[in-house]
Design a protein around this motif. Structure first.
Motif, PDB file in Angstrom:
ATOM      1  N   TYR A   1       0.811  -1.227   0.000  1.00  0.00           N
ATOM      2  CA  TYR A   1       0.000   0.000   0.000  1.00  0.00           C
ATOM      3  C   TYR A   1       0.845   1.278   0.000  1.00  0.00           C
ATOM      4  CZ  TYR A   1      -4.362  -2.600   0.545  1.00  0.00           C
ATOM      5  OH  TYR A   1      -5.423  -3.430   0.334  1.00  0.00           O
ATOM      6  N   ALA A   2       2.086   1.191  -0.419  1.00  0.00           N
ATOM      7  CA  ALA A   2       2.899   2.406  -0.552  1.00  0.00           C
ATOM      8  C   ALA A   2       2.569   3.098  -1.877  1.00  0.00           C
ATOM      9  CB  ALA A   2       4.382   2.063  -0.496  1.00  0.00           C
ATOM     10  N   GLN A   3       2.756   4.403  -1.883  1.00  0.00           N
ATOM     11  CA  GLN A   3       2.578   5.197  -3.102  1.00  0.00           C
ATOM     12  C   GLN A   3       3.949   5.758  -3.467  1.00  0.00           C
ATOM     13  OE1 GLN A   3      -0.420   8.179  -2.661  1.00  0.00           O
ATOM     14  NE2 GLN A   3      -0.012   9.131  -4.637  1.00  0.00           N
ATOM     15  N   ILE A   4       4.437   5.373  -4.649  1.00  0.00           N
ATOM     16  CA  ILE A   4       5.832   5.663  -5.006  1.00  0.00           C
ATOM     17  C   ILE A   4       5.898   6.405  -6.343  1.00  0.00           C
ATOM     18  CG2 ILE A   4       8.087   4.629  -5.485  1.00  0.00           C
ATOM     19  CD1 ILE A   4       6.903   2.094  -3.953  1.00  0.00           C
ATOM     20  N   THR A   5       6.572   7.543  -6.346  1.00  0.00           N
ATOM     21  CA  THR A   5       6.809   8.252  -7.608  1.00  0.00           C
ATOM     22  C   THR A   5       8.288   8.613  -7.710  1.00  0.00           C
ATOM     23  OG1 THR A   5       6.174  10.332  -6.530  1.00  0.00           O
ATOM     24  CG2 THR A   5       4.512   9.279  -7.896  1.00  0.00           C
ATOM     25  N   GLY A   6       8.796   8.568  -8.933  1.00  0.00           N
ATOM     26  CA  GLY A   6      10.117   9.098  -9.223  1.00  0.00           C
ATOM     27  C   GLY A   6      11.288   8.142  -9.102  1.00  0.00           C
ATOM     28  N   ALA A   7      11.063   6.922  -8.620  1.00  0.00           N
ATOM     29  CA  ALA A   7      12.194   5.987  -8.493  1.00  0.00           C
ATOM     30  C   ALA A   7      12.706   5.589  -9.875  1.00  0.00           C
ATOM     31  CB  ALA A   7      11.771   4.746  -7.722  1.00  0.00           C
TER      32      ALA A   7
ATOM     33  N   GLU B   1      -8.525   6.147  -7.863  1.00  0.00           N
ATOM     34  CA  GLU B   1      -9.752   5.969  -7.082  1.00  0.00           C
ATOM     35  C   GLU B   1      -9.748   4.621  -6.362  1.00  0.00           C
ATOM     36  OE1 GLU B   1     -14.410   5.669  -8.173  1.00  0.00           O
ATOM     37  OE2 GLU B   1     -13.393   7.399  -9.059  1.00  0.00           O
ATOM     38  N   ASN B   2      -9.369   3.568  -7.095  1.00  0.00           N
ATOM     39  CA  ASN B   2      -9.314   2.232  -6.500  1.00  0.00           C
ATOM     40  C   ASN B   2      -8.272   2.144  -5.392  1.00  0.00           C
ATOM     41  OD1 ASN B   2     -11.298   1.290  -8.183  1.00  0.00           O
ATOM     42  ND2 ASN B   2      -9.900   0.407  -9.688  1.00  0.00           N
ATOM     43  N   PHE B   3      -7.127   2.808  -5.624  1.00  0.00           N
ATOM     44  CA  PHE B   3      -6.039   2.778  -4.638  1.00  0.00           C
ATOM     45  C   PHE B   3      -6.468   3.465  -3.344  1.00  0.00           C
ATOM     46  CE2 PHE B   3      -2.246   4.806  -2.707  1.00  0.00           C
ATOM     47  CZ  PHE B   3      -1.512   3.664  -2.420  1.00  0.00           C
ATOM     48  N   TYR B   4      -7.033   4.663  -3.463  1.00  0.00           N
ATOM     49  CA  TYR B   4      -7.414   5.411  -2.263  1.00  0.00           C
ATOM     50  C   TYR B   4      -8.608   4.771  -1.553  1.00  0.00           C
ATOM     51  CZ  TYR B   4      -4.062   8.898  -3.744  1.00  0.00           C
ATOM     52  OH  TYR B   4      -2.891   9.523  -4.112  1.00  0.00           O
ATOM     53  N   THR B   5      -9.493   4.170  -2.330  1.00  0.00           N
ATOM     54  CA  THR B   5     -10.639   3.468  -1.723  1.00  0.00           C
ATOM     55  C   THR B   5     -10.144   2.289  -0.889  1.00  0.00           C
ATOM     56  OG1 THR B   5     -12.084   4.091  -3.548  1.00  0.00           O
ATOM     57  CG2 THR B   5     -12.813   2.248  -2.189  1.00  0.00           C
ATOM     58  N   SER B   6      -9.181   1.532  -1.437  1.00  0.00           N
ATOM     59  CA  SER B   6      -8.663   0.374  -0.705  1.00  0.00           C
ATOM     60  C   SER B   6      -7.869   0.818   0.529  1.00  0.00           C
ATOM     61  CB  SER B   6      -7.800  -0.514  -1.606  1.00  0.00           C
ATOM     62  OG  SER B   6      -6.718   0.196  -2.151  1.00  0.00           O
ATOM     63  N   LEU B   7      -7.182   1.971   0.443  1.00  0.00           N
ATOM     64  CA  LEU B   7      -6.471   2.514   1.609  1.00  0.00           C
ATOM     65  C   LEU B   7      -7.453   2.845   2.728  1.00  0.00           C
ATOM     66  CD1 LEU B   7      -3.693   5.111   0.636  1.00  0.00           C
ATOM     67  CD2 LEU B   7      -3.413   2.947   1.831  1.00  0.00           C
ATOM     68  N   ASP B   8      -8.595   3.405   2.341  1.00  0.00           N
ATOM     69  CA  ASP B   8      -9.602   3.814   3.333  1.00  0.00           C
ATOM     70  C   ASP B   8     -10.183   2.626   4.090  1.00  0.00           C
ATOM     71  OD1 ASP B   8      -9.253   6.463   2.748  1.00  0.00           O
ATOM     72  OD2 ASP B   8     -10.958   6.595   1.367  1.00  0.00           O
ATOM     73  N   THR B   9     -10.113   1.454   3.483  1.00  0.00           N
ATOM     74  CA  THR B   9     -10.713   0.275   4.130  1.00  0.00           C
ATOM     75  C   THR B   9      -9.744  -0.422   5.085  1.00  0.00           C
ATOM     76  OG1 THR B   9     -10.048  -1.207   2.325  1.00  0.00           O
ATOM     77  CG2 THR B   9     -12.204  -0.146   2.137  1.00  0.00           C
ATOM     78  N   LEU B  10      -8.496   0.047   5.127  1.00  0.00           N
ATOM     79  CA  LEU B  10      -7.506  -0.614   6.003  1.00  0.00           C
ATOM     80  C   LEU B  10      -7.817  -0.371   7.479  1.00  0.00           C
ATOM     81  CD1 LEU B  10      -4.167   0.153   4.122  1.00  0.00           C
ATOM     82  CD2 LEU B  10      -5.493  -1.953   4.106  1.00  0.00           C
TER      83      LEU B  10
END
Length: 213
Positions: free
Chosen positions: A86-92, A204-213
């Motif tokens: 569930y990490a959000q990664i940009t720029g690697a 949307e799917n990513f943030y929705t799944s984060l909210d359910t944790l």
């Protein structure tokens, strides 16, 4: 070096080299560094990490649910199980998914016109992960055994996606098994309009799944 349970919790830390050693040592922390070593269960969990060169997530859930911004030519080693779940990664530039389920349910995006290489070598390393290859980027995803099982790569218009094994690049093998290796689910966008629709859906799917944790 930050050692011990919750020793750096809820703080802001800036230093060239930072070591977070111990269970939840730097949980819920804002960290800016050239090099960060998260070595401990949940060591850098739920944190905001801005890293110039090297991030190592060594133990179980070490960098889980973190927002990670990497600068040019920066590398990530996901060695622990669920290291980047569930990490959000940009720029690697390079991500090594060596731990079991290391990149599970993560959201990884290239930066436009910058290349991205991901090695999915861990058992089920990329389960339910989403990788987005942006315009002008060449994204290379190397899969071993179950490393890319149930992983989705979305190649936006103007991007160049290269999958290993090569047979995984054909739509007919999307999500199937080739030479005892699971191929990722491959989605190719042809237009900027499609890019927007796909990005909105992924986020949307990513943030929705984060909210359910």
């Amino acid at each position: 070096s930050i050692n011990g349970y919750n020793s750096g919790q809820d703080s802001t830390i800036q230093s060239p080299i930072i070591e977070c050693h111990g269970n939840q040592a730097c949980i819920s922390t804002q960290i800016t560094a050239n090099q960060l070593d998260c070595d401990g269960s949940g060591a850098c969990k739920q944190s905001k990490l801005n890293i110039d060169k090297l991030l190592t997530c060594s133990e179980d859930s070490a960098c889980k649910e973190s927002i990670i911004t990497m600068n040019e030519n920066a590398e990530i080693y996901a060695l622990g199980s669920n290291a980047l779940t569930y990490a959000q990664i940009t720029g690697a530039t390079i991500i090594h998914g060596y731990g079991n389920r290391a990149l599970t349910s993560s959201y990884i995006a290239s930066v436009e016109n910058k290349d991205l290489t991901i090695y999915n070598y861990g058992v089920s390393a990329g389960i339910d992960a989403n990788i987005v290859c942006k315009s002008g980027s060449k994204c290379t995803i190397e899969c071993e055994s179950s490393g890319c099982k149930d992983l989705t790569i979305t190649c936006l218009s103007g991007s160049n996606c290269h999958l290993i094994p090569d047979l995984c690049e054909t739509q007919t093998h999307s999500g199937s098994i080739v030479d005892e290796t699971d191929c990722p689910i491959l989605i190719i966008s042809d237009t900027k309009d499609d890019d927007k629709i796909l990005l909105n859906e992924i986020e949307e799917n990513f943030y929705t799944s984060l909210d359910t944790l």
